[in-house]
Design an enzyme around this catalytic site. Structure first.
Site, PDB file in Angstrom:
ATOM      1  CD  GLU A  83     -18.988  71.946 -52.729  1.00  0.00           C
ATOM      2  OE1 GLU A  83     -19.728  72.494 -51.903  1.00  0.00           O
ATOM      3  OE2 GLU A  83     -18.461  70.782 -52.348  1.00  0.00           O
ATOM      4  CB  CYS A  97     -10.353  73.661 -55.052  1.00  0.00           C
ATOM      5  SG  CYS A  97     -11.220  71.971 -54.894  1.00  0.00           S
ATOM      6  CB  CYS A 104     -19.517  62.349 -56.873  1.00  0.00           C
ATOM      7  SG  CYS A 104     -18.182  61.242 -57.374  1.00  0.00           S
ATOM      8  CB  CYS A 108     -14.952  57.891 -52.084  1.00  0.00           C
ATOM      9  SG  CYS A 108     -14.455  57.484 -53.601  1.00  0.00           S
ATOM     10  CB  CYS A 111     -15.955  61.613 -50.434  1.00  0.00           C
ATOM     11  SG  CYS A 111     -16.152  63.157 -51.332  1.00  0.00           S
ATOM     12  CB  CYS A 319     -14.447  67.422 -51.577  1.00  0.00           C
ATOM     13  SG  CYS A 319     -15.302  66.728 -53.066  1.00  0.00           S
TER      14      CYS A 319
HETATM   15  N1  SAH Z   1     -13.157  62.225 -57.704  1.00  0.00           N
HETATM   16  C1  SAH Z   1     -11.684  63.018 -57.620  1.00  0.00           C
HETATM   17  C2  SAH Z   1     -11.767  64.679 -57.553  1.00  0.00           C
HETATM   18  C3  SAH Z   1     -12.561  65.273 -56.363  1.00  0.00           C
HETATM   19  S1  SAH Z   1     -11.997  64.878 -54.491  1.00  0.00           S
HETATM   20  C4  SAH Z   1     -10.974  62.328 -56.810  1.00  0.00           C
HETATM   21  O1  SAH Z   1     -11.364  61.417 -55.777  1.00  0.00           O
HETATM   22  O2  SAH Z   1      -9.663  62.269 -56.792  1.00  0.00           O
HETATM   23  C5  SAH Z   1     -10.761  65.756 -54.291  1.00  0.00           C
HETATM   24  C6  SAH Z   1      -9.930  65.054 -53.116  1.00  0.00           C
HETATM   25  O3  SAH Z   1     -10.502  65.461 -51.769  1.00  0.00           O
HETATM   26  C7  SAH Z   1      -9.735  63.681 -53.034  1.00  0.00           C
HETATM   27  O4  SAH Z   1      -8.433  63.101 -52.795  1.00  0.00           O
HETATM   28  C8  SAH Z   1     -10.575  63.249 -52.017  1.00  0.00           C
HETATM   29  O5  SAH Z   1     -10.142  61.971 -51.396  1.00  0.00           O
HETATM   30  C9  SAH Z   1     -10.359  64.345 -51.026  1.00  0.00           C
HETATM   31  N2  SAH Z   1     -11.539  64.562 -50.047  1.00  0.00           N
HETATM   32  C10 SAH Z   1     -12.891  64.235 -50.179  1.00  0.00           C
HETATM   33  N3  SAH Z   1     -13.430  64.448 -48.859  1.00  0.00           N
HETATM   34  C11 SAH Z   1     -12.353  64.997 -48.039  1.00  0.00           C
HETATM   35  C12 SAH Z   1     -12.358  65.114 -46.718  1.00  0.00           C
HETATM   36  N4  SAH Z   1     -13.707  65.314 -45.947  1.00  0.00           N
HETATM   37  N5  SAH Z   1     -11.139  65.714 -46.123  1.00  0.00           N
HETATM   38  C13 SAH Z   1     -10.238  65.667 -46.771  1.00  0.00           C
HETATM   39  N6  SAH Z   1     -10.109  65.376 -48.130  1.00  0.00           N
HETATM   40  C14 SAH Z   1     -11.237  64.916 -48.547  1.00  0.00           C
END
Ligand code: SAH
Length: 329
Positions: A83, A97, A104, A108, A111, A319
């Protein structure tokens, strides 16, 4: 477009080397098909259309938010979900983006992508095809690797894509790689000649809480990650962005804001507080009041901090949200 397949197909036909360049020039400027490439012989255009799919990705679904954000869900030839999002800002900025992996391998806890099964690394062509999809809609000028996946675990392909992004309109200075703190990748970016920005997903000001939210912190502890970021700054002299997703009652307290301010050198970092986009997780997002108060504490301690504009909330633009839903359906 699979650029390797393009090269191989042209070579097999004994085409001159400039052909690949001609095809890329058209494609990178937003051409929608080989048909448009009028400086290529018609029979070559037909051969390419048959043997080199115009995109390595198939569009599955496109969602348009009221604020102009567009989110696209694609699938690869082997059926993996990918996506990408186009964000449109009032000042005219057009920011992409993009995803670096399908799914992944990291987990986390907040996420949506982390709850999906990991698919595989995307190729450089699959990364570029996300950008090209949106370039066919309009001109684009910024790119962040904040879609699905951990870009530092796929850095060869990510950097290969970054080398071609400028011809699509996105300079490396306007490109940022976001990482959980994958130290070998940060070190490689520090060594690289490309002037790409670094963004770190921090999310907690101490080791224990960070490990709880982001298990990868056990492998690469915060203290070591910040050391790697400092080295990046010393070498590149470019500020590192800190992403900090605001989770109600988890990481958004006054004491945590103070701790964060003490952790970060104000000349190295700029903090982006991210309102949580609710997914099916155990967390709620912090209130607007809590986010503003947290920001104020950082500012009072000399740390530059902004609250990220929320884009595309009505289309699940966070994400992994679209793909997670598609894979659950
Ligand atoms: N793996 C990398 C890049 C992808 S995530 C990283 O973690 O930096 C990109 C950003 O989106 C990260 O900062 C992540 O914490 C954030 N993110 C993921 N899920 C989210 C959500 N539900 N709401 C807000 N930010 C989110």
């Amino acid at each position: 477009m699979d650029l390797q397949l393009l090269d191989d197909t042209l070579a097999a036909r004994g085409e001159p080397a400039l052909r690949a360049q001609q095809v890329w020039e058209w494609t990178s400027r937003g051409a929608a098909s080989y048909e448009e490439m009028t400086n290529l012989p018609a029979d070559l255009r037909a051969v390419l259309a048959e043997h080199v799919p115009f995109s390595s990705l198939t569009l599955q679904h496109e969602a348009h938010a009221k604020d102009g954000t567009i989110k696209a869900l694609f699938s690869t030839v082997d059926g993996r979900a990918v996506e990408a999002v186009l964000m449109r800002y009032n000042d005219g900025r057009r920011s992409l983006c993009v995803s670096s992996q399908s799914g992944c391998p990291l987990t986390c806890t907040f996420c949506a992508t982390g709850t999906m099964k990991f698919g595989r690394n995307l190729t450089a062509s699959e990364i570029l095809d996300q950008a090209l999809h949106f370039r066919r809609i309009e001109e684009v000028d910024h790119c962040v690797f904040m879609g699905m996946g951990e870009p530092m675990m796929n850095l060869d392909h990510v950097l290969a894509a970054c080398e071609r992004l400028p011809s699509i309109g996105i300079t490396n200075r306007r490109t940022a790689i976001s990482t959980v703190g994958w130290i070998p990748g940060i070190e490689r970016l520090t060594e690289s000649e490309l002037p790409i920005r670094l963004a770190l997903s921090l999310h907690a000001p101490d080791e224990a809480l960070r490990s709880q939210i982001m298990p990868v912190n056990d492998r690469y502890p915060l203290a070591d990650v910040l050391r790697a970021c400092r080295d990046f700054y010393e070498r590149k002299r470019r500020k590192v962005f800190i992403e900090y997703v605001m989770l109600d009652g988890v990481n958004d307290g006054y004491a945590q804001a103070l701790q964060l301010a003490e952790l970060l050198e104000p000349w190295i970092y700029k903090v982006n507080l991210i309102p949580y986009n609710p997914t099916e997780s155990i967390y709620d997002g912090s209130s607007r009041g809590a986010i503003d108060a947290f920001r104020q504490v950082l500012e009072d301690h000399g740390i530059d901090a902004t609250v990220r504009l929320t884009r595309g909330r009505d289309i699940d633009a966070a994400c992994g949200q679209l793909a997670a839903r598609a894979s659950a359906a």
